[in-house]
Design a protein around this motif. Structure first.
Motif, PDB file in Angstrom:
ATOM      1  N   ALA B   5       0.878  -1.175   0.000  1.00 28.94           N
ATOM      2  CA  ALA B   5       0.000   0.000   0.000  1.00 28.94           C
ATOM      3  C   ALA B   5       0.914   1.222   0.000  1.00 28.94           C
ATOM      4  CB  ALA B   5      -0.930  -0.017   1.210  1.00 28.94           C
ATOM      5  N   GLY B   6       1.481   1.492  -1.160  1.00 31.54           N
ATOM      6  CA  GLY B   6       2.457   2.571  -1.261  1.00 31.54           C
ATOM      7  C   GLY B   6       3.815   2.130  -0.767  1.00 31.54           C
ATOM      8  N   GLU B   7       4.746   3.098  -0.686  1.00 27.26           N
ATOM      9  CA  GLU B   7       6.128   2.771  -0.287  1.00 27.26           C
ATOM     10  C   GLU B   7       6.228   2.406   1.190  1.00 27.26           C
ATOM     11  OE1 GLU B   7       8.374   6.429  -2.115  1.00 27.26           O
ATOM     12  OE2 GLU B   7       6.246   6.702  -1.704  1.00 27.26           O
ATOM     13  N   HIS B   8       5.307   2.922   1.990  1.00 27.72           N
ATOM     14  CA  HIS B   8       5.455   2.779   3.439  1.00 27.72           C
ATOM     15  C   HIS B   8       4.382   1.920   4.082  1.00 27.72           C
ATOM     16  CE1 HIS B   8       8.287   5.892   2.764  1.00 27.72           C
ATOM     17  NE2 HIS B   8       7.380   6.818   2.541  1.00 27.72           N
ATOM     18  N   GLY B   9       3.453   1.402   3.277  1.00 24.23           N
ATOM     19  CA  GLY B   9       2.342   0.675   3.865  1.00 24.23           C
ATOM     20  C   GLY B   9       2.269  -0.760   3.381  1.00 24.23           C
ATOM     21  N   LEU B  10       1.788  -1.634   4.250  1.00 22.04           N
ATOM     22  CA  LEU B  10       1.514  -3.016   3.876  1.00 22.04           C
ATOM     23  C   LEU B  10       0.097  -3.341   4.344  1.00 22.04           C
ATOM     24  CD1 LEU B  10       4.915  -4.697   4.866  1.00 22.04           C
ATOM     25  CD2 LEU B  10       4.047  -4.324   2.545  1.00 22.04           C
ATOM     26  N   LEU B  11      -0.676  -3.935   3.444  1.00 23.86           N
ATOM     27  CA  LEU B  11      -2.049  -4.312   3.765  1.00 23.86           C
ATOM     28  C   LEU B  11      -2.075  -5.829   3.947  1.00 23.86           C
ATOM     29  CD1 LEU B  11      -4.998  -3.124   3.953  1.00 23.86           C
ATOM     30  CD2 LEU B  11      -5.279  -3.937   1.605  1.00 23.86           C
ATOM     31  N   VAL B  12      -2.266  -6.251   5.194  1.00 22.55           N
ATOM     32  CA  VAL B  12      -2.245  -7.672   5.517  1.00 22.55           C
ATOM     33  C   VAL B  12      -3.666  -8.211   5.395  1.00 22.55           C
ATOM     34  CG1 VAL B  12      -1.623  -9.398   7.244  1.00 22.55           C
ATOM     35  CG2 VAL B  12      -0.404  -7.210   7.173  1.00 22.55           C
ATOM     36  N   ILE B  38      -1.606   1.395  12.687  1.00 22.15           N
ATOM     37  CA  ILE B  38      -2.109   0.022  12.593  1.00 22.15           C
ATOM     38  C   ILE B  38      -3.618   0.160  12.483  1.00 22.15           C
ATOM     39  CG2 ILE B  38      -2.265  -2.235  13.732  1.00 22.15           C
ATOM     40  CD1 ILE B  38       0.175  -1.166  15.508  1.00 22.15           C
ATOM     41  N   VAL B  39      -4.178  -0.185  11.320  1.00 18.78           N
ATOM     42  CA  VAL B  39      -5.598   0.084  11.069  1.00 18.78           C
ATOM     43  C   VAL B  39      -6.325  -1.221  10.740  1.00 18.78           C
ATOM     44  CG1 VAL B  39      -7.231   1.563   9.828  1.00 18.78           C
ATOM     45  CG2 VAL B  39      -4.827   2.262  10.026  1.00 18.78           C
ATOM     46  N   PRO B  40      -6.993  -1.807  11.735  1.00 18.48           N
ATOM     47  CA  PRO B  40      -7.717  -3.042  11.453  1.00 18.48           C
ATOM     48  C   PRO B  40      -9.005  -2.776  10.681  1.00 18.48           C
ATOM     49  CG  PRO B  40      -8.030  -2.411  13.751  1.00 18.48           C
ATOM     50  CD  PRO B  40      -7.084  -1.400  13.146  1.00 18.48           C
ATOM     51  N   GLY B  41      -9.338  -3.681   9.796  1.00 21.28           N
ATOM     52  CA  GLY B  41     -10.606  -3.667   9.079  1.00 21.28           C
ATOM     53  C   GLY B  41     -11.212  -5.050   9.159  1.00 21.28           C
ATOM     54  N   PRO B  42     -12.389  -5.254   8.559  1.00 21.18           N
ATOM     55  CA  PRO B  42     -13.071  -6.545   8.684  1.00 21.18           C
ATOM     56  C   PRO B  42     -12.258  -7.725   8.159  1.00 21.18           C
ATOM     57  CG  PRO B  42     -14.339  -4.997   7.335  1.00 21.18           C
ATOM     58  CD  PRO B  42     -13.178  -4.244   7.861  1.00 21.18           C
ATOM     59  N   GLU B  43     -11.438  -7.491   7.134  1.00 20.70           N
ATOM     60  CA  GLU B  43     -10.664  -8.616   6.593  1.00 20.70           C
ATOM     61  C   GLU B  43      -9.209  -8.265   6.354  1.00 20.70           C
ATOM     62  OE1 GLU B  43     -12.693 -10.263   3.198  1.00 20.70           O
ATOM     63  OE2 GLU B  43     -14.589 -10.420   4.284  1.00 20.70           O
ATOM     64  N   THR B  44      -8.784  -7.128   6.888  1.00 17.18           N
ATOM     65  CA  THR B  44      -7.416  -6.662   6.646  1.00 17.18           C
ATOM     66  C   THR B  44      -6.888  -5.912   7.863  1.00 17.18           C
ATOM     67  OG1 THR B  44      -8.316  -4.607   5.763  1.00 17.18           O
ATOM     68  CG2 THR B  44      -7.720  -6.304   4.137  1.00 17.18           C
ATOM     69  N   VAL B  45      -5.572  -5.754   7.891  1.00 17.65           N
ATOM     70  CA  VAL B  45      -4.954  -4.786   8.801  1.00 17.65           C
ATOM     71  C   VAL B  45      -3.940  -3.999   7.974  1.00 17.65           C
ATOM     72  CG1 VAL B  45      -3.528  -4.426  10.857  1.00 17.65           C
ATOM     73  CG2 VAL B  45      -5.235  -6.252  10.847  1.00 17.65           C
ATOM     74  N   LEU B  46      -4.095  -2.681   7.956  1.00 15.16           N
ATOM     75  CA  LEU B  46      -3.123  -1.830   7.276  1.00 15.16           C
ATOM     76  C   LEU B  46      -2.042  -1.432   8.279  1.00 15.16           C
ATOM     77  CD1 LEU B  46      -2.231  -0.002   4.841  1.00 15.16           C
ATOM     78  CD2 LEU B  46      -3.620   1.795   5.914  1.00 15.16           C
ATOM     79  N   VAL B  47      -0.786  -1.622   7.881  1.00 17.11           N
ATOM     80  CA  VAL B  47       0.338  -1.234   8.730  1.00 17.11           C
ATOM     81  C   VAL B  47       1.158  -0.212   7.950  1.00 17.11           C
ATOM     82  CG1 VAL B  47       2.392  -2.040   9.956  1.00 17.11           C
ATOM     83  CG2 VAL B  47       0.369  -3.514   9.803  1.00 17.11           C
ATOM     84  N   VAL B  48       1.314   0.978   8.522  1.00 11.04           N
ATOM     85  CA  VAL B  48       2.082   2.030   7.854  1.00 11.04           C
ATOM     86  C   VAL B  48       3.343   2.279   8.674  1.00 11.04           C
ATOM     87  CG1 VAL B  48       2.076   4.402   7.002  1.00 11.04           C
ATOM     88  CG2 VAL B  48      -0.042   3.069   6.979  1.00 11.04           C
ATOM     89  N   ALA B  49       4.477   2.155   8.017  1.00  5.10           N
ATOM     90  CA  ALA B  49       5.755   2.259   8.718  1.00  5.10           C
ATOM     91  C   ALA B  49       6.774   2.981   7.843  1.00  5.10           C
ATOM     92  CB  ALA B  49       6.255   0.873   9.105  1.00  5.10           C
ATOM     93  N   PRO B  50       6.708   4.332   7.807  1.00  3.12           N
ATOM     94  CA  PRO B  50       7.693   5.057   6.999  1.00  3.12           C
ATOM     95  C   PRO B  50       9.086   4.819   7.584  1.00  3.12           C
ATOM     96  CG  PRO B  50       5.970   6.526   7.843  1.00  3.12           C
ATOM     97  CD  PRO B  50       5.833   5.223   8.572  1.00  3.12           C
ATOM     98  N   GLY B  51      10.023   4.599   6.742  1.00  4.82           N
ATOM     99  CA  GLY B  51      11.391   4.440   7.233  1.00  4.82           C
ATOM    100  C   GLY B  51      11.735   3.025   7.645  1.00  4.82           C
ATOM    101  N   LEU B  57       9.826  -5.904   7.527  1.00  7.86           N
ATOM    102  CA  LEU B  57       8.499  -5.735   8.123  1.00  7.86           C
ATOM    103  C   LEU B  57       7.524  -6.771   7.557  1.00  7.86           C
ATOM    104  CD1 LEU B  57       6.648  -4.038   9.980  1.00  7.86           C
ATOM    105  CD2 LEU B  57       6.130  -2.608   7.993  1.00  7.86           C
ATOM    106  N   ARG B  58       7.615  -7.000   6.259  1.00  8.31           N
ATOM    107  CA  ARG B  58       6.735  -7.973   5.618  1.00  8.31           C
ATOM    108  C   ARG B  58       6.962  -9.369   6.224  1.00  8.31           C
ATOM    109  NH1 ARG B  58       4.343  -8.922   0.279  1.00  8.31           N
ATOM    110  NH2 ARG B  58       4.594  -6.745  -0.274  1.00  8.31           N
ATOM    111  N   ALA B  59       8.217  -9.737   6.429  1.00  3.34           N
ATOM    112  CA  ALA B  59       8.533 -11.051   7.016  1.00  3.34           C
ATOM    113  C   ALA B  59       7.987 -11.133   8.444  1.00  3.34           C
ATOM    114  CB  ALA B  59      10.042 -11.279   6.991  1.00  3.34           C
TER     115      ALA B  59
END
Lengths: 278, 204
Positions: B5-12, B38-51, B57-59
């Protein structure tokens, strides 16, 4: 104290916003073109996080009841010392700003920062949720904080307009679109619609066709996300975007290009280009 | 699956609200370096970590998901249950009863009869989507949203219930109101509701 005599078409107090609260439904907000606000603060010796004024299409008139150092960055307007250099506003003097030569948003930093009461750690006006101070209007009185630090830089020559090209990282939901949708996004310029604001830049151009119908369960979205509602016309999310959304995001504008997006005017043309995810 | 989700975000992708809550709780407890949102949703969690190093982080996220998924049915232990007293006098109480084919009293007892879980927050600061609503109370939104719904309004729409945290336009069907302040921008925390928290409505 600074008295707003005229705010121009739209002006707000902005700092770097309210990060870390998206899970409570709180948009990040903050300066739409954050690097310009940071620069303006540096020019007057402020910490980069202090609040300044974000003008939309210039045309503001501000009365400085007390003398203050100030600096202008972002969309270039005529000011006492031009853009990107600190200038002294004597007590009782009026700052009159015209319309920008290019770009949309001009930042005014004042030494000491605009010291309105913070809400959730930020002085930013969030146009979506209503958090923070009201947008400026004639008669608004803005307190100025106590200066800290020293003025070091005396000139930061402003950059010219950057090409209206936004680099895109595909995803997270590019697979919700028909094959080749990213090529369609990048093939021809889009034009910026009148109803663009701090929430997002609304675009008109080639329709991005979905491969999947139905609703996407609500999910977190980032600044720069290119969200595609059922119309197929993309929206690039800016500072006041909702923290969650239910329309698929085909790609995300690179952070370095967010200031370009924030400076687009209604009627401007903008192109996208895809760079692969790392 | 973990999506960029962009350069700094991962949508799990968690696939379920329960796993979203577990991942959210684990990440809040562990606070990996550089994580801002850290943004939970019904079927996802968005994690934003600039830097942060995105590969690392993905691992790490993949590990946490695997661990939390493996813990089976164990609920996240958000110990407390928040009780919300409700005066059931909402403008849509009657129409909800008609649409559901039950009496007004039964609407109240079904709404108050179940423990709900805060799914996620969105739409407005402090606006919590409360999950676990009695299926009989599932209603489409109003065709024409109200221009202003008062703060504290208790409402239903689709499979959710909610308490309006502040006055706003809204298309949910109003069952009643509570004097509990679920949102206070000057409070710490500002929101009474947090994802994963259990909620029970009681007739006031």
């Amino acid at each position: 104290m600074i008295e707003v005599l005229a705010p121009g078409p739209y002006a707000t107090v902005q700092d770097l916003g309210r990060p870390g609260l998206a899970h409570l439904g709180v948009p990040r907000s903050g300066a739409a073109d954050a690097p310009s606000l940071r620069l303006a603060n540096r020019l007057v010796g402020n910490p980069e996080r202090l609040a300044g004024i974000e003008l939309t299409f210039g045309m503001a008139r501000l009365l400085f009841h007390d003398g203050a150092w100030a600096a202008l960055t972002g969309a270039p307007v005529d000011g006492p010392a031009g853009m990107g250099a600190p200038f002294w506003m004597p007590p009782g003097s009026e700052l009159r700003l015209g319309t920008p030569a290019w770009g949309l948003r001009t930042y005014l930093a004042v030494r000491g920062g605009i010291a309105v009461e913070p809400v959730l750690g930020s002085r930013s006006t969030d146009s979506l949720s209503g958090l923070g101070p009201e947008p400026l209007r004639a008669g608004t009185l803005l307190p100025v904080g106590r200066p800290e630090g020293e003025i070091r830089a005396d000139l930061a020559p402003p950059p010219g307009p950057r090409p209206a090209v936004l680099r895109v990282t595909p995803g997270p939901r590019d697979d919700w679109f028909a094959a080749g949708a990213l090529d369609v996004l990048c093939a021809r310029p889009y034009s910026v619609s009148q109803d663009s604001n701090r929430v997002g830049v609304r675009l008109r151009g080639a329709e991005l066709v979905r491969a999947r119908q139905g609703e996407l369960p609500s999910e977190g979205v980032v600044t720069g996300a290119i969200q595609v509602p059922p119309s197929g016309q993309p929206i690039v999310f800016l500072a006041d975007h909702p923290p969650t959304g239910g329309y698929p995001v085909i790609g995300v504008v690179r952070e370095a290009d967010l200031p370009v997006a924030a400076q687009l005017r209604p009627g401007d043309e903008v192109r996208f280009t895809v760079r692969p995810a790392r | 699956m973990i999506r960029p989700a962009g350069e700094h975000g991962l949508l799990v992708e968690t696939g379920s609200l329960e796993l979203s809550h577990r991942l959210d709780a684990a990440l809040r407890a562990e606070r990996p370096a550089g994580v801002v949102e850290i943004v939970p949703g019904p079927e996802t969690v968005l994690v934003v970590a600039p830097g942060a190093d995105q590969g690392r982080l993905r691992a790490l996220l993949a590990d946490v998901v695997a661990r939390e998924r493996g813990r089976g049915g164990a609920r996240t232990a958000e110990g407390e249950v928040v009780t919300i007293p409700v005066v059931y006098d909402g403008a849509d109480l009657g129409s909800v009863a008609v649409l559901a084919g039950i009496t007004v009293d039964e609407v109240v007892s079904r709404h108050a009869g179940r423990e709900l879980v805060v799914g996620w927050l969105g739409f407005a600061p402090g606006f919590a989507y409360l999950t676990g609503l009695d299926p009989a109370l599932r209603m489409p939104r109003l065709d024409t949203p109200r221009t202003s719904v008062p703060a504290g309004s208790v409402a239903v729409a689709g499979p959710y219930s909610a308490v309006y945290p502040s006055a706003s336009p809204g298309g949910w069907r109003l069952l009643g109101r509570t004097s509990v302040r679920v949102w206070d921008a000057a409070g710490d925390p500002p929101s009474l509701f947090r994802p994963g928290m259990r909620v029970r409505f009681v007739p006031a």
